[in-house]
Design a protein around this motif. Structure first.
Motif, PDB file in Angstrom:
ATOM      1  N   SER A  89       0.845  -1.191   0.000  1.00  0.00           N
ATOM      2  CA  SER A  89       0.000   0.000   0.000  1.00  0.00           C
ATOM      3  C   SER A  89       0.886   1.249   0.000  1.00  0.00           C
ATOM      4  N   TYR A  90       0.275   2.374  -0.300  1.00  0.00           N
ATOM      5  CA  TYR A  90       1.009   3.641  -0.260  1.00  0.00           C
ATOM      6  C   TYR A  90       1.490   3.921   1.166  1.00  0.00           C
ATOM      7  N   GLU A  91       0.678   3.573   2.149  1.00  0.00           N
ATOM      8  CA  GLU A  91       1.076   3.759   3.548  1.00  0.00           C
ATOM      9  C   GLU A  91       2.278   2.878   3.885  1.00  0.00           C
ATOM     10  N   ASP A  92       2.287   1.648   3.364  1.00  0.00           N
ATOM     11  CA  ASP A  92       3.457   0.778   3.543  1.00  0.00           C
ATOM     12  C   ASP A  92       4.701   1.449   2.981  1.00  0.00           C
ATOM     13  N   TYR A  93       4.564   1.954   1.767  1.00  0.00           N
ATOM     14  CA  TYR A  93       5.700   2.614   1.122  1.00  0.00           C
ATOM     15  C   TYR A  93       6.205   3.779   1.963  1.00  0.00           C
ATOM     16  N   LEU A  94       5.293   4.620   2.456  1.00  0.00           N
ATOM     17  CA  LEU A  94       5.707   5.777   3.244  1.00  0.00           C
ATOM     18  C   LEU A  94       6.467   5.356   4.491  1.00  0.00           C
ATOM     19  N   ASP A  95       6.010   4.299   5.160  1.00  0.00           N
ATOM     20  CA  ASP A  95       6.690   3.829   6.366  1.00  0.00           C
ATOM     21  C   ASP A  95       8.074   3.271   6.035  1.00  0.00           C
ATOM     22  N   ILE A  96       8.172   2.526   4.952  1.00  0.00           N
ATOM     23  CA  ILE A  96       9.458   1.950   4.535  1.00  0.00           C
ATOM     24  C   ILE A  96      10.424   3.055   4.115  1.00  0.00           C
ATOM     25  N   GLU A  97       9.911   4.037   3.406  1.00  0.00           N
ATOM     26  CA  GLU A  97      10.755   5.145   2.939  1.00  0.00           C
ATOM     27  C   GLU A  97      11.220   5.995   4.115  1.00  0.00           C
ATOM     28  N   TYR A  98      10.327   6.243   5.070  1.00  0.00           N
ATOM     29  CA  TYR A  98      10.702   7.036   6.246  1.00  0.00           C
ATOM     30  C   TYR A  98      11.802   6.337   7.042  1.00  0.00           C
ATOM     31  N   LEU A  99      11.662   5.021   7.217  1.00  0.00           N
ATOM     32  CA  LEU A  99      12.690   4.282   7.952  1.00  0.00           C
ATOM     33  C   LEU A  99      14.028   4.325   7.223  1.00  0.00           C
ATOM     34  N   SER A 100      14.003   4.308   5.900  1.00  0.00           N
ATOM     35  CA  SER A 100      15.264   4.372   5.149  1.00  0.00           C
ATOM     36  C   SER A 100      15.991   5.688   5.436  1.00  0.00           C
ATOM     37  N   ARG A 101      15.235   6.787   5.544  1.00  0.00           N
ATOM     38  CA  ARG A 101      15.861   8.076   5.850  1.00  0.00           C
ATOM     39  C   ARG A 101      16.365   8.102   7.291  1.00  0.00           C
ATOM     40  N   LYS A 102      15.603   7.491   8.178  1.00  0.00           N
ATOM     41  CA  LYS A 102      16.018   7.431   9.585  1.00  0.00           C
ATOM     42  C   LYS A 102      17.286   6.612   9.755  1.00  0.00           C
ATOM     43  N   LEU A 103      17.407   5.523   8.987  1.00  0.00           N
ATOM     44  CA  LEU A 103      18.574   4.644   9.087  1.00  0.00           C
ATOM     45  C   LEU A 103      19.701   5.047   8.142  1.00  0.00           C
ATOM     46  N   LEU A 104      19.449   6.046   7.316  1.00  0.00           N
ATOM     47  CA  LEU A 104      20.442   6.545   6.353  1.00  0.00           C
ATOM     48  C   LEU A 104      20.891   5.450   5.389  1.00  0.00           C
ATOM     49  N   VAL A 105      19.904   4.700   4.873  1.00  0.00           N
ATOM     50  CA  VAL A 105      20.210   3.640   3.912  1.00  0.00           C
ATOM     51  C   VAL A 105      19.498   3.944   2.600  1.00  0.00           C
ATOM     52  N   PRO A 106      20.179   3.813   1.460  1.00  0.00           N
ATOM     53  CA  PRO A 106      19.515   4.036   0.173  1.00  0.00           C
ATOM     54  C   PRO A 106      18.360   3.065  -0.022  1.00  0.00           C
ATOM     55  N   GLU A 163      23.977  -5.420   7.381  1.00  0.00           N
ATOM     56  CA  GLU A 163      24.046  -6.224   8.597  1.00  0.00           C
ATOM     57  C   GLU A 163      23.881  -5.345   9.834  1.00  0.00           C
ATOM     58  N   GLU A 164      24.493  -4.169   9.801  1.00  0.00           N
ATOM     59  CA  GLU A 164      24.424  -3.256  10.943  1.00  0.00           C
ATOM     60  C   GLU A 164      23.012  -2.744  11.196  1.00  0.00           C
ATOM     61  N   LEU A 165      22.252  -2.531  10.117  1.00  0.00           N
ATOM     62  CA  LEU A 165      20.936  -1.921  10.295  1.00  0.00           C
ATOM     63  C   LEU A 165      19.835  -2.924  10.632  1.00  0.00           C
ATOM     64  N   LEU A 166      20.085  -4.221  10.430  1.00  0.00           N
ATOM     65  CA  LEU A 166      19.045  -5.225  10.689  1.00  0.00           C
ATOM     66  C   LEU A 166      18.454  -5.125  12.098  1.00  0.00           C
ATOM     67  N   PRO A 167      19.286  -4.979  13.149  1.00  0.00           N
ATOM     68  CA  PRO A 167      18.710  -4.888  14.497  1.00  0.00           C
ATOM     69  C   PRO A 167      17.878  -3.621  14.708  1.00  0.00           C
ATOM     70  N   ALA A 168      18.066  -2.624  13.841  1.00  0.00           N
ATOM     71  CA  ALA A 168      17.348  -1.356  14.001  1.00  0.00           C
ATOM     72  C   ALA A 168      15.987  -1.356  13.303  1.00  0.00           C
ATOM     73  N   ILE A 169      15.689  -2.412  12.547  1.00  0.00           N
ATOM     74  CA  ILE A 169      14.381  -2.496  11.890  1.00  0.00           C
ATOM     75  C   ILE A 169      13.337  -2.837  12.949  1.00  0.00           C
ATOM     76  N   PRO A 170      12.283  -2.046  13.064  1.00  0.00           N
ATOM     77  CA  PRO A 170      11.277  -2.277  14.112  1.00  0.00           C
ATOM     78  C   PRO A 170      10.642  -3.661  14.023  1.00  0.00           C
ATOM     79  N   ALA A 171      10.282  -4.202  15.161  1.00  0.00           N
ATOM     80  CA  ALA A 171       9.685  -5.537  15.203  1.00  0.00           C
ATOM     81  C   ALA A 171       8.397  -5.604  14.401  1.00  0.00           C
ATOM     82  N   ASP A 172       7.632  -4.511  14.390  1.00  0.00           N
ATOM     83  CA  ASP A 172       6.359  -4.546  13.670  1.00  0.00           C
ATOM     84  C   ASP A 172       6.561  -4.640  12.164  1.00  0.00           C
ATOM     85  N   PHE A 173       7.731  -4.258  11.671  1.00  0.00           N
ATOM     86  CA  PHE A 173       8.022  -4.422  10.240  1.00  0.00           C
ATOM     87  C   PHE A 173       8.046  -5.906   9.875  1.00  0.00           C
TER      88      PHE A 173
END
Length: 269
Positions: A89-106, A163-173
């Motif tokens: 969904s578009y909401e899924d995309y927004l959440d995934i995109e926001y987390l990418s900016r928070k984690l500084l990952v392309p 590998e470094e960012l995996l632990p930072a992905i929220p459990a609800d993801f």
């Protein structure tokens, strides 16, 4: 039971390290088809990234089917008809995109028509993916993505960075999405119901085949689901150690025509 459906991963499985189909693999696939075996490519790539292979392997004939987007899309190759499709969904995309900016990952999102990124400085692995799958690449802001049908998103970076960012992905993801590595530098996020295994079962059912009549061949984490459901799960010699735990058989490496070896040893009569 006789194998009647063979699902083949592409990168690291069907193709050699330099991206070729060996003559041995081509010939074995043609022999399998001649014996009435359904040979299906099951890949994380979008359709654009497999069309040339389907043509090269003569898997674009009436009745030929293909699994793309890691199981998010099943299509009739010859007609282009969609048999199964799941979307974010578009909401899924927004959440995934926001987390990418928070984690500084392309990060990029993939639709049936192209690859879209909100990264003004486009990541090198996004460019690599666009070239690999022969897809158009677009820069779009998150606001401009609302009208697009997104089948999957990808976090792309150096393997050690992922590998470094995996632990930072929220459990609800992990509750909301299927999250798999399709390559050391690719972390894919798909609808929760999407994986190669579920798609393979859908395909077998359509062909009136039981799981015992299915062989699946792969090399990476995103192949695990289809190895788990196939009656004959096969891992490449070059597969990850984790994937080999789910295989009943180990074939030769992708650079040693492992797909041909598997077909000749366990499928062809």
């Amino acid at each position: 039971m006789t194998i009647k459906l063979v699902a083949l991963d592409i990168d690291g499985t069907l193709l050699t390290s330099d991206g070729r189909v060996t003559p041995e693999v081509f010939e074995a696939i043609q022999e399998a088809k001649a014996q009435g075996v359904h040979v299906v490519l099951a890949t994380g790539r979008p359709r654009s990234g497999v069309l040339h292979l389907l043509k090269e392997l003569q898997l674009d004939q009436p009745g030929d089917l293909v699994i793309t987007f890691n199981g998010g899309l099943i299509q009739d190759v010859h007609t282009g008809e969609t048999l199964y499709e799941e979307q974010l969904s578009y909401e899924d995309y927004l959440d995934i995109e926001y987390l990418s900016r928070k984690l500084l990952v392309p990060m990029h999102a993939i639709t049936k028509t192209g690859i879209y990124t909100a990264n003004r400085n486009i990541g090198k692995y996004t460019i690599h993916e666009a070239k690999l799958v022969q897809s158009d690449l677009f820069y779009r802001t998150p606001e401009e993505m609302e009208q697009h049908t997104i089948l999957k998103c990808m976090y792309v970076d150096e393997p050690e960075r992922l590998e470094e960012l995996l632990p930072a992905i929220p459990a609800d993801f992990y509750e909301r999405f299927t999250i798999v590595r399709s390559a050391p530098f690719y972390l894919e996020l798909l609808p929760k119901t999407v994986n190669k295994g579920f798609a393979l079962l859908q395909l077998a059912s359509k062909l009136n085949l039981s799981p015992d009549q299915v062989m699946a061949v792969g090399d990476q984490e995103n192949d695990q689901a289809m190895l788990e459901v196939a009656g004959l799960p096969v891992a490449m010699e070059n597969a990850s150690p984790e994937l080999k735990h789910f295989a009943k058989k180990i074939t030769r490496s992708n650079d040693d025509s492992g797909v041909a070896y598997a077909l000749r040893k366990w499928v062809l009569r």
